[in-house]
Design a protein around this motif. Structure first.
Motif, PDB file in Angstrom:
ATOM      1  N   ARG A   1       0.838  -1.200   0.000  1.00 17.18           N
ATOM      2  CA  ARG A   1       0.000   0.000   0.000  1.00 17.18           C
ATOM      3  C   ARG A   1       0.874   1.253   0.000  1.00 17.18           C
ATOM      4  N   ASN A   2       2.179   1.081  -0.177  1.00 20.33           N
ATOM      5  CA  ASN A   2       3.132   2.175  -0.032  1.00 20.33           C
ATOM      6  C   ASN A   2       3.640   2.713  -1.365  1.00 20.33           C
ATOM      7  N   TRP A   3       3.031   2.266  -2.475  1.00 24.26           N
ATOM      8  CA  TRP A   3       3.402   2.760  -3.799  1.00 24.26           C
ATOM      9  C   TRP A   3       2.511   3.947  -4.160  1.00 24.26           C
ATOM     10  N   SER A   4       2.856   4.664  -5.206  1.00 31.85           N
ATOM     11  CA  SER A   4       2.270   5.992  -5.409  1.00 31.85           C
ATOM     12  C   SER A   4       0.936   6.015  -6.148  1.00 31.85           C
TER      13      SER A   4
ATOM     14  N   MET B   1      12.731  -1.579  -4.179  1.00 32.16           N
ATOM     15  CA  MET B   1      12.054  -2.232  -5.297  1.00 32.16           C
ATOM     16  C   MET B   1      11.830  -1.268  -6.458  1.00 32.16           C
ATOM     17  N   ARG B   2      11.542  -0.012  -6.144  1.00 29.84           N
ATOM     18  CA  ARG B   2      11.395   0.983  -7.215  1.00 29.84           C
ATOM     19  C   ARG B   2      12.721   1.172  -7.948  1.00 29.84           C
ATOM     20  N   LYS B   3      13.803   1.287  -7.197  1.00 33.57           N
ATOM     21  CA  LYS B   3      15.122   1.447  -7.807  1.00 33.57           C
ATOM     22  C   LYS B   3      15.472   0.244  -8.676  1.00 33.57           C
ATOM     23  N   LEU B   4      15.170  -0.947  -8.182  1.00 33.07           N
ATOM     24  CA  LEU B   4      15.457  -2.163  -8.934  1.00 33.07           C
ATOM     25  C   LEU B   4      14.666  -2.210 -10.235  1.00 33.07           C
ATOM     26  N   SER B   5      13.379  -1.875 -10.160  1.00 32.36           N
ATOM     27  CA  SER B   5      12.546  -1.933 -11.366  1.00 32.36           C
ATOM     28  C   SER B   5      12.981  -0.901 -12.400  1.00 32.36           C
TER      29      SER B   5
ATOM     30  N   GLY C   1      -2.451   1.976  -3.838  1.00 29.83           N
ATOM     31  CA  GLY C   1      -1.014   2.087  -3.606  1.00 29.83           C
ATOM     32  C   GLY C   1      -0.268   0.777  -3.746  1.00 29.83           C
ATOM     33  N   THR C   2      -0.690  -0.069  -4.698  1.00 34.00           N
ATOM     34  CA  THR C   2      -0.064  -1.384  -4.839  1.00 34.00           C
ATOM     35  C   THR C   2       1.101  -1.362  -5.828  1.00 34.00           C
ATOM     36  N   ALA C   3       1.951  -2.372  -5.691  1.00 29.85           N
ATOM     37  CA  ALA C   3       3.130  -2.478  -6.547  1.00 29.85           C
ATOM     38  C   ALA C   3       2.748  -2.754  -7.999  1.00 29.85           C
ATOM     39  N   THR C   4       1.787  -3.644  -8.213  1.00 27.54           N
ATOM     40  CA  THR C   4       1.431  -4.020  -9.583  1.00 27.54           C
ATOM     41  C   THR C   4       0.849  -2.845 -10.358  1.00 27.54           C
ATOM     42  N   ASP C   5      -0.005  -2.044  -9.726  1.00 26.61           N
ATOM     43  CA  ASP C   5      -0.553  -0.873 -10.415  1.00 26.61           C
ATOM     44  C   ASP C   5       0.551   0.124 -10.755  1.00 26.61           C
ATOM     45  N   TYR C   6       1.522   0.279  -9.864  1.00 28.15           N
ATOM     46  CA  TYR C   6       2.640   1.182 -10.134  1.00 28.15           C
ATOM     47  C   TYR C   6       3.479   0.659 -11.300  1.00 28.15           C
ATOM     48  N   MET C   7       3.768  -0.626 -11.286  1.00 27.81           N
ATOM     49  CA  MET C   7       4.589  -1.196 -12.352  1.00 27.81           C
ATOM     50  C   MET C   7       3.930  -1.003 -13.711  1.00 27.81           C
ATOM     51  N   TYR C   8       2.612  -1.162 -13.751  1.00 26.87           N
ATOM     52  CA  TYR C   8       1.920  -1.049 -15.032  1.00 26.87           C
ATOM     53  C   TYR C   8       1.719   0.407 -15.448  1.00 26.87           C
ATOM     54  N   ASP C   9       1.258   1.242 -14.535  1.00 29.91           N
ATOM     55  CA  ASP C   9       0.894   2.615 -14.886  1.00 29.91           C
ATOM     56  C   ASP C   9       2.091   3.560 -14.971  1.00 29.91           C
ATOM     57  N   VAL C  10       3.034   3.417 -14.065  1.00 33.16           N
ATOM     58  CA  VAL C  10       4.151   4.363 -13.990  1.00 33.16           C
ATOM     59  C   VAL C  10       5.399   3.822 -14.686  1.00 33.16           C
TER      60      VAL C  10
ATOM     61  N   PRO D   1       4.987  -3.851 -19.597  1.00 28.39           N
ATOM     62  CA  PRO D   1       3.897  -4.291 -20.478  1.00 28.39           C
ATOM     63  C   PRO D   1       2.966  -5.322 -19.861  1.00 28.39           C
ATOM     64  N   MET D   2       3.520  -6.218 -19.030  1.00 25.55           N
ATOM     65  CA  MET D   2       2.704  -7.266 -18.429  1.00 25.55           C
ATOM     66  C   MET D   2       3.020  -7.325 -16.942  1.00 25.55           C
ATOM     67  N   ALA D   3       2.062  -6.897 -16.111  1.00 24.35           N
ATOM     68  CA  ALA D   3       2.260  -6.822 -14.658  1.00 24.35           C
ATOM     69  C   ALA D   3       1.167  -7.630 -13.967  1.00 24.35           C
ATOM     70  N   PHE D   4       1.577  -8.492 -13.030  1.00 19.39           N
ATOM     71  CA  PHE D   4       0.636  -9.427 -12.429  1.00 19.39           C
ATOM     72  C   PHE D   4       0.848  -9.578 -10.930  1.00 19.39           C
ATOM     73  N   THR D   5      -0.214 -10.039 -10.271  1.00 17.87           N
ATOM     74  CA  THR D   5      -0.161 -10.505  -8.893  1.00 17.87           C
ATOM     75  C   THR D   5      -0.667 -11.940  -8.871  1.00 17.87           C
ATOM     76  N   PHE D   6       0.161 -12.857  -8.396  1.00 10.36           N
ATOM     77  CA  PHE D   6      -0.239 -14.259  -8.287  1.00 10.36           C
ATOM     78  C   PHE D   6      -0.528 -14.583  -6.824  1.00 10.36           C
ATOM     79  N   GLU D   7      -1.663 -15.200  -6.573  1.00 14.95           N
ATOM     80  CA  GLU D   7      -2.019 -15.727  -5.252  1.00 14.95           C
ATOM     81  C   GLU D   7      -1.968 -17.242  -5.361  1.00 14.95           C
ATOM     82  N   ILE D   8      -1.016 -17.877  -4.661  1.00 14.25           N
ATOM     83  CA  ILE D   8      -0.709 -19.273  -4.955  1.00 14.25           C
ATOM     84  C   ILE D   8      -1.342 -20.278  -3.996  1.00 14.25           C
TER      85      ILE D   8
END
Length: 365
Positions: free
Chosen positions: A114-117, A147-151, A219-228, A232-239
């Motif tokens: 919940r800490n992403w922008s 994680m932001r720096k890494l991405s 404020g999720t990571a997946t929405d940030y990865m896709y929108d910001v 191209p392909m961003a996912f959340t897997f619940e295993i």
């Protein structure tokens, strides 16, 4: 393998990053298909880090996966580079191991997912600070900063963050009950349906996180990865998830408690990731993937018109001119069509006349 560190107001965090890249000495990372995987974002979801370790041991050929022939994938693995974060939330994991089995937050009580922008800080009616504390600001936490720096430095084509609590395959968005527009959405949905059929036996929910899970997450990571980050392909897997477990038994809710179930989860999802490694480049080709990022037709046209702004003036004038050009081409197309039709009809008429005239002249008077 590297350890990335960051700190904020006396709170320190470190994240281990494992890179898998065959022939790394000879091939630059940017020339390959890049996949970024994150596990253990929530401390209580121990099974996710177990999956990361099994996946890495399989890639190093220390352990095998049922029904997966690694040798047959050698050619595929040569063309991709992976970065794997086995345990994103090390401080939160320590709190779980110290006995707080329901803890999902980091070492100072912030939910890292919940800490992403993107849409940060918005709270639903059922907001629980013990579950979803977003922090004092976007990226206030060292773990999300890392994680932001890494991405940014890795610039992945596929991002997957792995969780437990249910069986699901989510695509954007988490903060609203919609999916993105465009062809990429259909490709992502097709990919998730394939994984669901092959490895989840059609048990998994498939769709947007916000539209499928039953609540919106901001404020999720997946929405940030896709929108910001424009991954191209961003996912959340619940295993994994145990629907029969008591709400007070967090360990059982989020983690298998018997060896048979544990092995099934680890083997099924390890195989799922190898399917993604194999099919990822193909799925990207379906959306006209190039060496960097996807570009929609609308973006291309807008870029084309703006690029000509130096010739025609301001942006709005350029867009207006573009519409004028389209109208002009359309009128020319209609005019050409009418002329071609006229010529075609004239030729048919002459042909008929030439055929009929001898017959008429042969009739006696």
């Amino acid at each position: 393998m590297e350890t990335m560190r960051a700190q904020n107001k006396g709170y320190n965090a470190e994240v281990l990053v494992v890179t898998y890249n065959r022939a790394r000495k000879y091939v630059n990372d940017s020339s390959k298909f890049r996949i970024l995987l994150s596990f253990g974002q929530h401390g209580r979801e121990l099974i996710t880090s177990e999956l990361a370790l099994r996946l890495l041991s399989s890639l190093s050929e220390e352990k095998s996966i049922p029904n997966v022939d690694l040798k047959s994938l050698n050619n595929i693995l040569e063309k991709i580079v992976l970065k794997v974060v086995p345990m994103e939330n090390l401080n939160g994991r320590k709190r779980v191991e110290d006995g707080d089995l329901c803890e999902r937050r980091n070492g100072r009580g912030v939910d890292l997912n919940r800490n992403w922008s993107v849409d940060w800080g918005k709270k639903e009616k059922d907001y629980d600070p013990h579950e979803e504390n977003p922090g004092t600001a976007p990226f206030s936490e060292p773990e999300t900063q890392i994680m932001r720096k890494l991405s940014k430095s890795f610039d992945p084509h596929i991002w997957i963050t792995v969780h437990s609590g249910m069986e699901a395959l989510f695509m954007p968005y988490d903060h609203k009950n919609t999916t993105p527009d465009g062809l990429a959405t259909h490709v992502m949905k097709s990919m998730l349906n394939d994984v669901n059929r092959l490895h989840c036996k059609d048990r998994c929910l498939v769709g947007s996180g916000g539209g499928s899970v039953g609540y919106l997450a901001h404020g999720t990571a997946t929405d940030y990865m896709y929108d910001v980050m424009k991954v191209p392909m961003a996912f959340t897997f619940e295993i994994y998830g145990d629907k029969e477990a008591s709400m007070k038994d967090c360990f059982r809710m989020f983690n298998p408690v018997d060896r048979t179930t544990f092995n099934r989860v680890i083997n099924d999802w390890s195989a799922a990731f190898f399917t993604i490694f194999k099919m990822g480049p193909h799925w990207m080709d379906l959306v006209h993937f190039n060496s960097s990022k996807l570009e929609s037709i609308d973006e291309y046209l807008e870029g084309y018109l703006i690029e000509r702004s130096s010739r025609y003036g301001k942006r709005m004038e350029v867009l207006d001119l573009g519409m004028q050009e389209i109208r002009t081409y359309f009128r020319l197309f209609l005019l050409s069509s009418v002329l071609l039709m006229f010529m075609f009809c004239s030729r048919i008429s002459k042909s008929k006349y030439a055929t009929i005239r001898p017959i008429v002249s042969a009739v006696s008077l």
